[in-house]
Design an enzyme around this catalytic site. Sequence first.
Site, PDB file in Angstrom:
ATOM      1  N   ASN A 122     -20.894  -6.990  -4.311  1.00  0.00           N
ATOM      2  CA  ASN A 122     -21.160  -7.086  -3.166  1.00  0.00           C
ATOM      3  C   ASN A 122     -20.124  -6.598  -2.114  1.00  0.00           C
ATOM      4  O   ASN A 122     -20.319  -7.393  -0.710  1.00  0.00           O
ATOM      5  CB  ASN A 122     -21.530  -8.298  -2.939  1.00  0.00           C
ATOM      6  N   SER A 123     -19.170  -5.971  -2.817  1.00  0.00           N
ATOM      7  CA  SER A 123     -18.529  -5.337  -1.310  1.00  0.00           C
ATOM      8  C   SER A 123     -18.835  -4.394  -1.220  1.00  0.00           C
ATOM      9  O   SER A 123     -19.716  -3.916  -1.243  1.00  0.00           O
ATOM     10  CB  SER A 123     -17.181  -4.968  -2.579  1.00  0.00           C
ATOM     11  N   TYR A 181     -11.281   1.593  -8.533  1.00  0.00           N
ATOM     12  CA  TYR A 181     -10.687   1.976  -6.889  1.00  0.00           C
ATOM     13  C   TYR A 181      -9.641   0.809  -6.117  1.00  0.00           C
ATOM     14  O   TYR A 181      -9.641   0.825  -4.959  1.00  0.00           O
ATOM     15  CB  TYR A 181     -11.866   2.519  -6.139  1.00  0.00           C
ATOM     16  N   GLY A 182     -10.316   0.005  -6.312  1.00  0.00           N
ATOM     17  CA  GLY A 182     -10.225  -1.397  -6.686  1.00  0.00           C
ATOM     18  C   GLY A 182      -8.659  -2.424  -7.936  1.00  0.00           C
ATOM     19  O   GLY A 182      -9.331  -2.356  -8.467  1.00  0.00           O
ATOM     20  N   GLY A 183      -7.925  -3.493  -6.679  1.00  0.00           N
ATOM     21  CA  GLY A 183      -7.678  -4.420  -7.604  1.00  0.00           C
ATOM     22  C   GLY A 183      -8.060  -6.226  -7.244  1.00  0.00           C
ATOM     23  O   GLY A 183      -6.402  -6.572  -7.081  1.00  0.00           O
ATOM     24  N   PHE A 189      -9.024   6.383  -8.455  1.00  0.00           N
ATOM     25  CA  PHE A 189     -10.136   7.408  -7.535  1.00  0.00           C
ATOM     26  C   PHE A 189      -8.971   6.211  -5.855  1.00  0.00           C
ATOM     27  O   PHE A 189      -8.992   5.581  -6.035  1.00  0.00           O
ATOM     28  CB  PHE A 189     -11.625   7.062  -7.399  1.00  0.00           C
ATOM     29  N   TYR A 210       1.239  -1.392   0.083  1.00  0.00           N
ATOM     30  CA  TYR A 210       0.249  -0.195  -0.168  1.00  0.00           C
ATOM     31  C   TYR A 210       0.817   1.007   0.031  1.00  0.00           C
ATOM     32  O   TYR A 210       2.353   1.199   0.327  1.00  0.00           O
ATOM     33  CB  TYR A 210      -0.892   0.008   1.263  1.00  0.00           C
TER      34      TYR A 210
END
Length: 278
Positions: free
Chosen positions: A136-137, A228-230, A253, A37
């Site tokens: 569903n996250s 925004y996510g991986g 983002f 991160y």
Amino acid sequence: ILSRHSVRLPLLLPRDRVFKTTQGIKQLFALLSTGTYPILPVFPAVGGNEGVGEVVEVGRKVTSLRPGDWAIPWDAGFGTWRTEAVCEADDLLQVPKDIPLLGAATIGVNPCTAYRMLQDFVTLKPGATVMQNGSNSAVGQAVIQIAAALGVKTINIIRDRPNRQELEEELKSMGADFVITEEELQCLGLDNVIQELPKPILGLNCVGGRSGGLVLSSLCDGATLVTYGGMAKKPLQIPAKSLIFKNITLQGFWMTQWKRNNSKGKLAAQSSLTLTFE
Ligand SMILES: NC(=O)c1ccc[n+]([C@@H]2O[C@H](COP(=O)([O-])OP(=O)(O)OC[C@H]3O[C@@H](n4cnc5c(N)ncnc54)[C@H](OP(=O)(O)O)[C@@H]3O)[C@@H](O)[C@H]2O)c1
């Protein structure tokens, strides 16, 4: 390797607050602790990015919060896996006390991420369509609820599973207009499944890999895909024709960066929170 330690709290300074915390635990911590991160903690570090605390004492120069108020950390990396903290006044953001404690503990990242992504990239008029994967996250569920409140339609991709019907009903009860699996979309294509809605003008990509490419290919000309996510841990598949013939814009983002860019405007963040609660 994590271990539990007791530490002595520092003395309270005039501008400090002491607060007790309730924690929310998030997958982000796995990324933080493995160094993947962009925020690298200085060890020994306290884990936990989200949580709500009750203010128990304030320094004599603090006027923005009073004992008994609830507050959440302003920035990422505060370290909420602790019972108490002494921090600077500016490190906290007040939250209302008339909401569920768990909601308060988890409001600062996922629902705010959903809200900002629906606000900051394209103008979404009521009736417009947003498409997302990872629906569903926690972020995806917030997208569904906030979009429904704005009158915006959502097409929601999930992974196939034995209780698919149950999950579909759950997401629809939150306001989802359509729920479709990655496999169905791959096989049939969006146009053959959903004709009732305008093509999506905004895509939200939580997953990457093939799934992100499916969202991209389903968007209308001139649309924007926000990553925004991986979650799939695979590079986003980008069909060349989406860029050449449909002029799709790719954006990213990161809520933490948004907060840092807006740190002088905490009122904007506070109003973001209030709107999300409403
Ligand atoms: N950029 C930002 O500011 C920001 C803010 C908040 C969160 N995030 C990121 O957003 C993502 C979601 O966070 P969250 O807290 O909402 O997550 P969450 O509630 O834990 O949900 C995880 C989601 O990822 C899906 N998933 C997991 N592995 C997958 C795979 N291999 N392929 C496809 N889907 C997969 C899960 O689907 P199944 O149920 O099918 O497993 C579920 O929908 C994370 O990557 C997080 O780091 C980013």
